[in-house]
Structure formats: C-alpha cells, structure tokens
Design a protein around this motif. Sequence first.
Motif, PDB file in Angstrom:
ATOM      1  N   GLU A  86       1.033  -1.180   0.052  1.00 42.67           N
ATOM      2  CA  GLU A  86      -0.097   0.122  -0.034  1.00 42.67           C
ATOM      3  C   GLU A  86       0.735   1.355  -0.089  1.00 42.67           C
ATOM      4  OE1 GLU A  86      -2.598  -0.289   3.338  1.00 42.67           O
ATOM      5  OE2 GLU A  86      -3.925  -1.653   2.126  1.00 42.67           O
ATOM      6  N   LYS A  87       1.946   1.183   0.933  1.00 39.63           N
ATOM      7  CA  LYS A  87       2.536   2.487   1.194  1.00 39.63           C
ATOM      8  C   LYS A  87       3.600   2.478  -0.286  1.00 39.63           C
ATOM      9  CE  LYS A  87       1.757   3.585   5.190  1.00 39.63           C
ATOM     10  NZ  LYS A  87       1.237   4.728   5.820  1.00 39.63           N
ATOM     11  N   ILE A  88       4.136   1.679  -0.979  1.00 38.33           N
ATOM     12  CA  ILE A  88       4.953   1.596  -2.126  1.00 38.33           C
ATOM     13  C   ILE A  88       4.150   2.178  -3.117  1.00 38.33           C
ATOM     14  CG2 ILE A  88       6.060   0.098  -3.976  1.00 38.33           C
ATOM     15  CD1 ILE A  88       7.867   1.055  -1.596  1.00 38.33           C
ATOM     16  N   ILE A  89       2.866   1.488  -3.372  1.00 40.58           N
ATOM     17  CA  ILE A  89       1.816   2.185  -4.534  1.00 40.58           C
ATOM     18  C   ILE A  89       1.770   3.649  -4.086  1.00 40.58           C
ATOM     19  CG2 ILE A  89      -0.304   1.654  -5.600  1.00 40.58           C
ATOM     20  CD1 ILE A  89       0.182  -1.296  -4.854  1.00 40.58           C
ATOM     21  N   ALA A  90       1.242   3.972  -3.138  1.00 34.86           N
ATOM     22  CA  ALA A  90       1.062   5.330  -2.637  1.00 34.86           C
ATOM     23  C   ALA A  90       2.146   6.157  -3.054  1.00 34.86           C
ATOM     24  CB  ALA A  90       0.471   5.387  -1.315  1.00 34.86           C
ATOM     25  N   ALA A  91       3.448   5.821  -3.077  1.00 39.48           N
ATOM     26  CA  ALA A  91       4.301   6.480  -3.339  1.00 39.48           C
ATOM     27  C   ALA A  91       4.596   6.963  -4.783  1.00 39.48           C
ATOM     28  CB  ALA A  91       5.741   5.876  -2.737  1.00 39.48           C
ATOM     29  N   GLY A  92       3.794   5.979  -5.501  1.00 42.56           N
ATOM     30  CA  GLY A  92       3.880   6.149  -7.029  1.00 42.56           C
ATOM     31  C   GLY A  92       4.945   4.989  -7.991  1.00 42.56           C
ATOM     32  N   PHE A  93       5.349   3.953  -7.164  1.00 41.54           N
ATOM     33  CA  PHE A  93       5.908   2.810  -7.632  1.00 41.54           C
ATOM     34  C   PHE A  93       4.843   1.790  -8.418  1.00 41.54           C
ATOM     35  CE2 PHE A  93       9.005   4.261  -4.459  1.00 41.54           C
ATOM     36  CZ  PHE A  93      10.177   4.146  -5.444  1.00 41.54           C
ATOM     37  N   ASP A  94       5.486   1.221  -9.335  1.00 46.11           N
ATOM     38  CA  ASP A  94       4.857   0.371 -10.340  1.00 46.11           C
ATOM     39  C   ASP A  94       5.053  -1.152  -9.554  1.00 46.11           C
ATOM     40  OD1 ASP A  94       3.157  -1.215 -12.001  1.00 46.11           O
ATOM     41  OD2 ASP A  94       4.735  -0.979 -13.697  1.00 46.11           O
ATOM     42  N   ILE A  95       4.198  -1.879  -9.062  1.00 49.46           N
ATOM     43  CA  ILE A  95       4.713  -3.417  -8.610  1.00 49.46           C
ATOM     44  C   ILE A  95       3.777  -4.218  -9.449  1.00 49.46           C
ATOM     45  CG2 ILE A  95       5.190  -2.336  -6.428  1.00 49.46           C
ATOM     46  CD1 ILE A  95       2.530  -3.638  -5.406  1.00 49.46           C
ATOM     47  N   LYS A  96       4.005  -5.517  -9.581  1.00 52.30           N
ATOM     48  CA  LYS A  96       3.600  -6.555 -10.185  1.00 52.30           C
ATOM     49  C   LYS A  96       2.453  -7.028  -9.062  1.00 52.30           C
ATOM     50  CE  LYS A  96       5.791  -8.138 -13.635  1.00 52.30           C
ATOM     51  NZ  LYS A  96       5.073  -8.658 -14.969  1.00 52.30           N
ATOM     52  N   PRO A  97       1.256  -7.093  -9.648  1.00 57.64           N
ATOM     53  CA  PRO A  97      -0.021  -7.633  -8.640  1.00 57.64           C
ATOM     54  C   PRO A  97       0.213  -9.018  -7.973  1.00 57.64           C
ATOM     55  CG  PRO A  97      -0.676  -7.403 -11.121  1.00 57.64           C
ATOM     56  CD  PRO A  97       0.758  -7.026 -10.965  1.00 57.64           C
ATOM     57  N   GLY A  98      -0.484  -9.239  -7.027  1.00 61.14           N
ATOM     58  CA  GLY A  98      -0.576 -10.649  -6.557  1.00 61.14           C
ATOM     59  C   GLY A  98      -0.284 -10.458  -5.035  1.00 61.14           C
ATOM     60  N   ASP A  99      -0.690 -11.517  -4.334  1.00 57.28           N
ATOM     61  CA  ASP A  99      -0.753 -11.792  -2.990  1.00 57.28           C
ATOM     62  C   ASP A  99       0.746 -12.077  -2.129  1.00 57.28           C
ATOM     63  OD1 ASP A  99      -3.242 -11.183  -2.891  1.00 57.28           O
ATOM     64  OD2 ASP A  99      -3.663 -13.356  -3.068  1.00 57.28           O
ATOM     65  N   SER A 100       1.764 -12.414  -3.172  1.00 54.33           N
ATOM     66  CA  SER A 100       3.152 -12.961  -2.387  1.00 54.33           C
ATOM     67  C   SER A 100       3.694 -11.920  -1.806  1.00 54.33           C
ATOM     68  CB  SER A 100       3.789 -13.383  -3.710  1.00 54.33           C
ATOM     69  OG  SER A 100       5.085 -13.699  -3.313  1.00 54.33           O
ATOM     70  N   PRO A 101       4.201 -12.352  -0.541  1.00 50.35           N
ATOM     71  CA  PRO A 101       5.362 -11.320   0.067  1.00 50.35           C
ATOM     72  C   PRO A 101       6.574 -10.812  -0.692  1.00 50.35           C
ATOM     73  CG  PRO A 101       5.384 -13.646   1.034  1.00 50.35           C
ATOM     74  CD  PRO A 101       4.438 -13.600  -0.228  1.00 50.35           C
ATOM     75  N   ILE A 102       6.933 -11.595  -1.890  1.00 48.49           N
ATOM     76  CA  ILE A 102       7.677 -11.255  -2.669  1.00 48.49           C
ATOM     77  C   ILE A 102       7.255 -10.088  -3.504  1.00 48.49           C
ATOM     78  CG2 ILE A 102       9.272 -11.682  -4.591  1.00 48.49           C
ATOM     79  CD1 ILE A 102       9.435 -14.727  -3.570  1.00 48.49           C
ATOM     80  N   VAL A 103       7.662  -8.751  -3.573  1.00 49.31           N
ATOM     81  CA  VAL A 103       7.074  -7.573  -4.128  1.00 49.31           C
ATOM     82  C   VAL A 103       8.128  -7.304  -5.144  1.00 49.31           C
ATOM     83  CG1 VAL A 103       5.995  -5.379  -3.957  1.00 49.31           C
ATOM     84  CG2 VAL A 103       5.807  -7.184  -1.962  1.00 49.31           C
ATOM     85  N   PRO A 104       7.855  -7.604  -6.494  1.00 51.15           N
ATOM     86  CA  PRO A 104       8.807  -6.818  -7.557  1.00 51.15           C
ATOM     87  C   PRO A 104       8.338  -5.347  -7.509  1.00 51.15           C
ATOM     88  CG  PRO A 104       7.389  -8.602  -8.203  1.00 51.15           C
ATOM     89  CD  PRO A 104       6.951  -8.352  -7.232  1.00 51.15           C
ATOM     90  N   ILE A 105       9.257  -4.408  -7.514  1.00 52.53           N
ATOM     91  CA  ILE A 105       9.119  -3.065  -7.967  1.00 52.53           C
ATOM     92  C   ILE A 105       9.930  -2.822  -9.170  1.00 52.53           C
ATOM     93  CG2 ILE A 105       9.625  -0.795  -7.196  1.00 52.53           C
ATOM     94  CD1 ILE A 105       9.746  -1.880  -4.309  1.00 52.53           C
ATOM     95  N   MET A 106       8.487  -2.528 -10.119  1.00 51.86           N
ATOM     96  CA  MET A 106       9.154  -2.450 -11.462  1.00 51.86           C
ATOM     97  C   MET A 106       9.905  -1.347 -11.924  1.00 51.86           C
ATOM     98  SD  MET A 106       8.292  -5.513 -12.350  1.00 51.86           S
ATOM     99  CE  MET A 106       8.465  -5.402 -14.173  1.00 51.86           C
ATOM    100  N   LEU A 107      11.082  -1.275 -12.498  1.00 49.00           N
ATOM    101  CA  LEU A 107      11.960   0.006 -13.020  1.00 49.00           C
ATOM    102  C   LEU A 107      12.110  -0.381 -14.525  1.00 49.00           C
ATOM    103  CD1 LEU A 107      14.493  -0.095 -10.325  1.00 49.00           C
ATOM    104  CD2 LEU A 107      12.446   1.205 -10.471  1.00 49.00           C
TER     105      LEU A 107
END
Length: 136
Positions: free
Chosen positions: A49-70
């Motif tokens: 929630e915080k990373i998305i609110a900051a403006g980062f693009d992440i891969k969707p899903g429920d996994s605790p592995i959170v890929p932050i797309m660059l």
Amino acid sequence: MLRQRSRPYLFSNSLAPSIVGASNAVFDILSSTTELRDKLESNTKYFKEKIIAAGFDIKPGDSPIVPIMLYDAALSQQFADKLLQEGVYAIGFFYPVVAKGAARIRTQISAAHSIADLDKAITAFIKVGKELKVIQ
C-alpha cells in the motif's frame, strides 16, 4: 551396496530423512498457530500500500515477494546500489533472469520485519526513487 540401493543416491527428487523430519517439525509449528502467517500478510499489505501510494509500479499478487518494476537493467542496478547506501538490501533483477524490459527490484517481506523496518525501507525507496526520477 547402500549407494546402489539408497533412494537419495538414485533419484534426484528424493529427500534425505533429516529434511523430511525438519519439514514435519515446521508443519507442526505452522499448524499450531497462524500468528506468523497473519503478521506476514499484514506486513505485505502494509508495504504494498505504501509503495503504491508513493508512485511505484509493482506486479500484482498476494505474494510477500514484491517486485518493484523499473523496466531498465542499468537503473535496477543503480537503484539497488543506492538502496544499500540507505541501509536497505534489495536485489535488482534484469535479463536473463527476467524478460528484457522487465527489470525490477525484488523485495521480500517477512513476518520478522517490524513496521519500523518496513518504514525505513519505504523511506529509502522514496528517497532513491525521487533521486533517480522513478517517482515524483
């Protein structure tokens, strides 16, 4: 004789008895309470929630592995290096580990993380993201 007849030597997918015993103990622990799983789920939700609110693009899903797309290999390496300078260890993944043009920072959330730990990582991501013009 043992090497010729022992399953761990004959088949690559068989497990040693010690691994089976340890796995059974882990299943017993996991079955006794959901506390760690619940905390992991909560930590993952908080971080995303915080990373998305900051403006980062992440891969969707429920996994605790959170890929932050660059999307850029060199940027992913630079971003990871700057995160480390901020005290956050994360790995930049790029081709051939992921598809070309799908470079990312791979984060892995844990039940062992405190909210303070997550906030430190989020603050570092925001600082580096702004510095490298990934976010505004």
